[in-house]
Design an enzyme around this catalytic site. Structure first.
Site, PDB file in Angstrom:
ATOM      1  N   LYS A  76      -9.527   0.943  -8.271  1.00  0.00           N
ATOM      2  CA  LYS A  76      -9.604  -0.435  -8.771  1.00  0.00           C
ATOM      3  C   LYS A  76      -9.110  -0.459 -10.214  1.00  0.00           C
ATOM      4  O   LYS A  76      -9.077   0.563 -10.886  1.00  0.00           O
ATOM      5  CB  LYS A  76     -11.048  -0.915  -8.739  1.00  0.00           C
ATOM      6  N   GLY A 119       0.502   4.771  -5.512  1.00  0.00           N
ATOM      7  CA  GLY A 119       0.067   3.722  -6.441  1.00  0.00           C
ATOM      8  C   GLY A 119      -0.031   4.265  -7.854  1.00  0.00           C
ATOM      9  O   GLY A 119       0.453   3.653  -8.814  1.00  0.00           O
ATOM     10  N   THR A 140      -2.622  13.173  -2.202  1.00  0.00           N
ATOM     11  CA  THR A 140      -3.165  12.269  -1.181  1.00  0.00           C
ATOM     12  C   THR A 140      -3.350  13.021   0.134  1.00  0.00           C
ATOM     13  O   THR A 140      -2.484  13.827   0.509  1.00  0.00           O
ATOM     14  CB  THR A 140      -2.304  11.023  -0.909  1.00  0.00           C
ATOM     15  N   ILE A 141      -4.457  12.738   0.798  1.00  0.00           N
ATOM     16  CA  ILE A 141      -4.648  13.343   2.117  1.00  0.00           C
ATOM     17  C   ILE A 141      -3.652  12.753   3.118  1.00  0.00           C
ATOM     18  O   ILE A 141      -3.416  13.331   4.168  1.00  0.00           O
ATOM     19  CB  ILE A 141      -6.092  13.155   2.654  1.00  0.00           C
ATOM     20  N   ASP A 142      -3.082  11.580   2.790  1.00  0.00           N
ATOM     21  CA  ASP A 142      -2.233  10.870   3.761  1.00  0.00           C
ATOM     22  C   ASP A 142      -0.855  11.511   3.942  1.00  0.00           C
ATOM     23  O   ASP A 142      -0.167  11.224   4.917  1.00  0.00           O
ATOM     24  CB  ASP A 142      -2.030   9.413   3.315  1.00  0.00           C
ATOM     25  N   ARG A 177     -15.691  11.794  29.680  1.00  0.00           N
ATOM     26  CA  ARG A 177     -15.498  10.577  28.892  1.00  0.00           C
ATOM     27  C   ARG A 177     -14.099  10.481  28.280  1.00  0.00           C
ATOM     28  O   ARG A 177     -13.379  11.470  28.174  1.00  0.00           O
ATOM     29  CB  ARG A 177     -16.491  10.564  27.720  1.00  0.00           C
TER      30      ARG A 177
HETATM   31  O1  F6P Z   1      -5.296   7.209   0.580  1.00  0.00           O
HETATM   32  C1  F6P Z   1      -6.385   7.964   0.994  1.00  0.00           C
HETATM   33  C2  F6P Z   1      -7.315   7.140   1.863  1.00  0.00           C
HETATM   34  O2  F6P Z   1      -8.372   7.979   2.268  1.00  0.00           O
HETATM   35  C3  F6P Z   1      -6.650   6.490   3.058  1.00  0.00           C
HETATM   36  O3  F6P Z   1      -6.430   7.390   4.113  1.00  0.00           O
HETATM   37  C4  F6P Z   1      -7.631   5.393   3.366  1.00  0.00           C
HETATM   38  O4  F6P Z   1      -7.023   4.308   4.020  1.00  0.00           O
HETATM   39  C5  F6P Z   1      -8.114   4.976   2.006  1.00  0.00           C
HETATM   40  O5  F6P Z   1      -7.855   6.050   1.132  1.00  0.00           O
HETATM   41  C6  F6P Z   1      -9.572   4.637   1.965  1.00  0.00           C
HETATM   42  O6  F6P Z   1      -9.881   4.171   0.705  1.00  0.00           O
HETATM   43  P1  F6P Z   1     -11.399   3.982   0.197  1.00  0.00           P
HETATM   44  O7  F6P Z   1     -11.940   5.336  -0.128  1.00  0.00           O
HETATM   45  O8  F6P Z   1     -11.246   3.146  -1.005  1.00  0.00           O
HETATM   46  O9  F6P Z   1     -12.159   3.329   1.284  1.00  0.00           O
END
Ligand code: F6P
Length: 363
Positions: A76, A119, A140-142, A177
């Site tokens: 933020k 960002g 980033t984990i992404d 399942r």
């Molecule tokens: O960018 C990392 C991440 O964990 C994303 O995979 C996920 O969408 C986002 O951050 C979640 O953000 P927050 O921790 O603010 O909920």
């Protein structure tokens, strides 16, 4: 002594502390630089009095094995698009970068290393253009930052997701399942794709390949018809049906990015509505994927990134992002790295190999 400011921004990520330690150790060797950390991205340094900490080999000792960031972080209060409350209660979005850079210079900082995702690197670039010598480190984990083979944190997230997947297979098989496991990743399907291959999923749904619900149902029914009465699905949080949209919740004040999450439940409802006659359970892994100690690969990449980032500062090579490119540690202009998002290529080797092993992407 020259003064370097280190900041960690965006979501926490395994390996952040290892980068901080790498920078601090290498700076201590140089003997020319003091390293300071700003708490909660650049918020700390901008406060009055500033919340900053002088980093040294003592207070960073052994932190490479600890998850999160010793400096705290936030997604933020982005200084590029800061939501400032006006006297009449309205909110005005302002660019606080010139103010931030002027403030850092006034406080005597000669350079900044900004550790963060796309960002945060957008902020790095804006600071650089406003006259601040900045080096970026991709976190980033992404794994959605382009120009690097991997961001640190990604492999740890994949390992956590794979361990969880393995456990869910047990329940799927015992109870016959359909187990849906939702992983993070924002608009990229990297965590889902790696986990699906590592775990041996039947179905992998990612944002880059919008799924056809009929295909997903067909695949599940054929598994049951074959007598293999269980199905494990990995779904990325940003995945959606061909004619659908992403599953997201209300944003929080001061947060710009949409908050994804809950697509496992969306898919479950869709499958039930389509008449699938099976027991379905949903698991949303959430922040477990970002928590805890980084695996060895991420400790290594993060430590090397830290050392390299400081060496770029020593060389005066600013506006650059340290990267691992074609297995070489090097750097690229931050501007280039943030100009493209790193999506999974639906026609790429990994997706094709996954398909070659029978994993369905619902297309
Ligand atoms: O960018 C990392 C991440 O964990 C994303 O995979 C996920 O969408 C986002 O951050 C979640 O953000 P927050 O921790 O603010 O909920």
């Amino acid at each position: 002594m020259k003064k370097l400011l280190v900041s960690t921004g965006g979501g926490d990520c395994p390996g952040l502390n290892a980068v901080i330690r790498g920078i601090t150790k290498r700076a201590a060797q140089s003997g020319e630089w003091e390293v300071w950390g700003s708490f909660e991205a650049f918020n700390g340094v901008m406060e009055n009095p500033p919340r900053i900490l002088k980093l040294d080999e003592q207070n960073t000792a052994g932190i490479h094995v600890i998850g999160g960031t010793m400096l705290g972080t936030t997604n933020k209060g982005n200084p590029l698009r800061f939501s400032a409350k006006q006297a009449d209660g309205s909110v005005k979005v302002i660019n606080k970068i010139p103010e931030l850079v002027a403030d850092l210079k006034k406080k005597g900082f000669d350079a900044v290393i900004n550790i963060g995702g796309d960002g945060s690197q957008e902020i790095s670039q804006a600071m650089f253009e406003a006259g601040m010598p900045v080096v970026g480190v991709p976190k980033t984990i992404d794994n959605d930052l382009s120009s690097t083979d991997f961001t640190f944190g990604f492999q740890t997230a994949v390992q956590i997701a794979t361990d969880s997947f393995d456990r869910l297979v047990t329940t799927a098989a015992s109870h016959h399942r359909v187990m849906i496991m939702e992983v993070m990743g924002r608009n990229a399907g990297w965590i889902a794709l790696y986990t699906a291959i590592a775990g041996g999923a039947e179905i992998c749904l990612i944002p880059e390949i919008p799924y056809d619900l009929k295909e997903v149902v067909k695949r599940i029914e054929s598994r049951y018809a074959n007598g293999r009465g269980f199905v494990n699905i990995v779904i990325a949080e940003g995945a959606h049906a061909e004619e659908g949209t992403v599953t997201s919740s209300q944003g929080e004040e001061g947060r710009i990015a949409v908050r994804l999450g809950g697509v496992a439940y969306t898919l479950s409802e869709q499958l039930k509505a389509a008449g699938l006659d099976a027991d379905i359970r949903e698991t949303v892994l959430g922040h477990t994927q970002r928590g805890g100690t980084p695996i060895a690969f991420d400790r290594v990449i993060a430590s090397v990134f830290g050392v390299k980032a400081f060496e770029l500062v020593l060389e005066g090579k600013f506006g650059e992002l340290v990267v691992l490119l074609n297995n070489e540690y090097t750097s690229v202009p931050i501007k280039k790295a943030i100009s493209a998002y790193n999506y999974v290529d639906p026609k790429g080797t990994l997706v094709q190999a996954a398909k070659g092993m029978g994993i369905s992407f619902g297309d």
